[in-house]
Design a protein around this motif. Structure first.
Motif, PDB file in Angstrom:
ATOM      1  N   HIS A  74      36.140 -76.895 -59.006  1.00  0.00           N
ATOM      2  CA  HIS A  74      37.166 -76.094 -59.688  1.00  0.00           C
ATOM      3  C   HIS A  74      36.622 -74.680 -59.886  1.00  0.00           C
ATOM      4  O   HIS A  74      35.834 -74.433 -60.790  1.00  0.00           O
ATOM      5  CB  HIS A  74      37.529 -76.716 -61.045  1.00  0.00           C
ATOM      6  N   HIS A  76      37.694 -70.226 -59.344  1.00  0.00           N
ATOM      7  CA  HIS A  76      38.658 -69.173 -59.006  1.00  0.00           C
ATOM      8  C   HIS A  76      37.826 -68.131 -58.266  1.00  0.00           C
ATOM      9  O   HIS A  76      37.216 -67.260 -58.890  1.00  0.00           O
ATOM     10  CB  HIS A  76      39.298 -68.614 -60.270  1.00  0.00           C
ATOM     11  N   LYS A 286      48.650 -76.309 -57.548  1.00  0.00           N
ATOM     12  CA  LYS A 286      48.225 -76.590 -58.916  1.00  0.00           C
ATOM     13  C   LYS A 286      49.279 -76.156 -59.928  1.00  0.00           C
ATOM     14  O   LYS A 286      49.818 -75.058 -59.838  1.00  0.00           O
ATOM     15  CB  LYS A 286      46.910 -75.865 -59.210  1.00  0.00           C
ATOM     16  N   HIS A 368      40.675 -80.898 -65.523  1.00  0.00           N
ATOM     17  CA  HIS A 368      40.052 -80.915 -66.863  1.00  0.00           C
ATOM     18  C   HIS A 368      40.028 -82.308 -67.486  1.00  0.00           C
ATOM     19  O   HIS A 368      38.968 -82.784 -67.829  1.00  0.00           O
ATOM     20  CB  HIS A 368      40.669 -79.877 -67.809  1.00  0.00           C
ATOM     21  N   ASP A 431      34.846 -74.321 -63.177  1.00  0.00           N
ATOM     22  CA  ASP A 431      35.922 -73.436 -63.621  1.00  0.00           C
ATOM     23  C   ASP A 431      35.468 -71.970 -63.689  1.00  0.00           C
ATOM     24  O   ASP A 431      36.026 -71.181 -64.443  1.00  0.00           O
ATOM     25  CB  ASP A 431      36.492 -73.882 -64.978  1.00  0.00           C
TER      26      ASP A 431
HETATM   27 ZN   LIG Z   1      40.492 -72.860 -63.914  1.00  0.00          ZN
END
Ligand SMILES: [Zn+2]
Length: 531
Positions: A74, A76, A286, A368, A431
């Motif tokens: 996960h 970005h 997503k 998550h 994340d």
């Molecule tokens: Zn995220």
């Protein structure tokens, strides 16, 4: 002459290669791996390896270990690159640290707005977030905009407030808050949509800046020892750029894209799948079911323990979800939904359950899966839902989650072992740029389940920590399985892609105890080189 040159090229490229030393897989440790034309040929005893020219035989140092290529499930990627292109505050440990870093940047960059990201006040000795006074002390003649690590808030200086026309009379925009002091003056702390008021002062995110951020994000990630990422909430504009970078040989990372809802149509039109290099795959879409725990946006079944008037935010209704889920599933897209609170997880498990009746083979996943009612834990496995979890969130959240949730709800929070015990396919990630995105932090957090100073605290369920082998599997074999590539990447076995992450020291012991040395994809060094 030509033949000699060809031979030399072949030798430096090493179509056949043997790496000897500590090779650690989730299933056990080996002495050597043989690689032929980008693929693993053999893993096992050093004495059983085929003979290769000396220049293509690598002997790892005694304190080095080669792992199967690590996947961050996960990230970005654009945000990781943008953080590198601006003032990166992800290692600031106090207000004073931020001030020092800002002073250095102000000196290096004497003109224009100063942009930064990555600070978070959790654990800071000052016990508070940044505000304009801190920044004004260092830079007062031009705008400074420093985004908090989670991207949900920003600290700005007075010059920024003035340039954006924010004063005591400015009303809070919908979905945002301008934090004010006792006199009603803006403190320089802007939350959620209040950040939009200062966006015109940020550099424009044009195609060039996007391409550079993606390239730099991938380069940064390869240098940290990652070989692969699941790239989340990807904008449609990034898809062709990633393919261009891969085709130009400028993408040292495997990237599996899960696009935003807005970009779903683009992937449906093109059809899900991988590019010619095999590095860039557009796989899924997503959605968001709720907000985050820190800002009390996670959707809970019962009110927050430290704010009894709120249960969090619902960002998706069932009618809406079922429509888009069906569209995605019928076009072969993987579906993932951000769900942090126990009510959000319950909802999505139910909706996925209904979807599953019509789409038995759909790949369904929750991002998550942080706070799950213990009665819902077994529904991940029974519904065939992948749990995508972030070890570093757990060791950051442990400082405030007990207040938000109370002791009872912590039983199903970050419940890695419990979920795994039910037979859930779990994949681990960071994340980033919300977290640093460092395999040494993630492996340590998964295995030790304490913050980097060794703190965990009451009710933190140390029994949910994972063994070394399990933690490693959740960064290697499981992510590959989750995207349908369990037969070609994710471990070191004959016929698998030769993806390796080599560290000096022990990454499971935390960032101070290890260093990423070299990273290999398809048998080629993409960062560093093991000697
Ligand atoms: Zn995220």
């Amino acid at each position: 002459m030509l033949a000699l040159m060809l031979m030399l090229t072949m030798q430096t490229e090493c179509d056949f290669r043997v790496i000897e030393g500590r090779i650690e897989l989730p299933t056990g440790t080996h002495e050597a791996v043989a690689i032929a034309r980008g693929k693993v040929r053999e893993v096992g005893k050093a004495s059983d390896m085929p003979s290769v020219p000396a220049t293509c035989r690598t002997r790892l140092a005694d304190d080095q270990t080669a792992f199967p290529g690590l996947t961050d499930s996960h990230v970005h990627l654009l945000g990781i690159g943008l953080r590198e292109m601006t003032l990166n505050l992800d290692s600031a440990r106090s207000v004073e640290d931020v001030k020092r870093a800002l002073a250095r940047t102000a000196e290096e960059q004497p003109e224009g707005a100063i942009i930064g990201r990555g600070w978070i006040e959790t654990g800071w000795p000052e016990g508070r977030a940044l505000d304009r006074r801190d920044l004004d002390e260092i830079v007062s003649d031009r705008p400074v905009l420093l985004t908090r690590a989670d991207g949900h808030a920003m600290a700005v200086n007075t010059a920024t407030l003035e340039a954006a026309g924010i004063d005591a009379d400015t009303e809070d925009p919908e979905g945002g808050r301008i934090v004010r002091d006792a006199d009603g003056q803006a403190t320089g702390y802007l939350i959620d949509y209040a950040m939009d008021l200062v966006m015109p002062l940020m550099p424009e995110l044009d195609v060039e800046r996007r391409r550079e951020a993606l390239r730099l994000g991938a380069e940064t990630y390869a240098s940290r020892g990652w070989t692969s990422v699941h790239n989340m909430s990807v904008d449609g504009e990034d898809l062709p750029l990633l393919k261009e970078l891969a085709a130009a040989g400028e993408l040292p990372l495997r990237v599996a894209n899960f696009v935003t809802r807005d970009a779903m149509g683009t992937v449906i039109e093109e059809g899900p799948g991988c590019d010619a290099t095999g590095l860039v795959c557009n796989l899924g879409v997503k959605f968001y079911a709720d907000g985050a725990l820190g800002s009390r946006g996670a959707l809970l079944k019962e009110p927050y323990s430290d704010e009894p008037a709120t249960i969090g935010l619902r960002l998706l209704t069932k009618d809406d979800a079922m429509g888009v889920y069906r569209e995605a599933a019928s076009n072969g897209l993987q579906i993932t939904t951000h769900a942090i609170g126990d009510q959000a997880n319950d909802d999505i498990l139910s909706w996925y359950g209904e979807l599953r009746e019509d789409f038995p083979k759909a790949v369904l996943r929750i991002e998550h899966a942080q706070i799950v009612d213990p009665v819902d834990l077994d529904r991940f496995a029974s519904t065939g839902v992948i749990a995508s979890m972030q070890p570093s969130h757990a060791i950051g959240d442990l400082h405030f989650a007990p207040e938000r949730l109370g002791m009872e709800r912590l039983r199903g929070a970050y419940a890695w072992n419990s979920l795994a015990g039910e037979g859930t396919l779990i994949v681990f990630g960071s994340d980033a740029p919300v977290e640093q995105g460092d395999p040494r932090i993630e492996l340590y957090a998964a295995h030790v389940r304490q913050d980097l100073e060794g703190f965990s605290g009451e009710g933190w369920h140390p029994e949910e920590a994972l063994s070394r082998a399990e933690a490693l599997a959740l960064f290697t074999t499981s992510p590959a399985l989750s995207i349908g590539r369990g037969g070609s990447i994710g471990t070191l076995a004959p016929g698998f892609a030769a993806d390796l992450s080599i560290f000096e020291g022990d990454p499971f012991a935390g960032p101070s105890q290890a260093r990423a040395v070299a990273t290999m994809i398809n048998g080629r060094w993409v960062s560093g080189e093991a000697q």
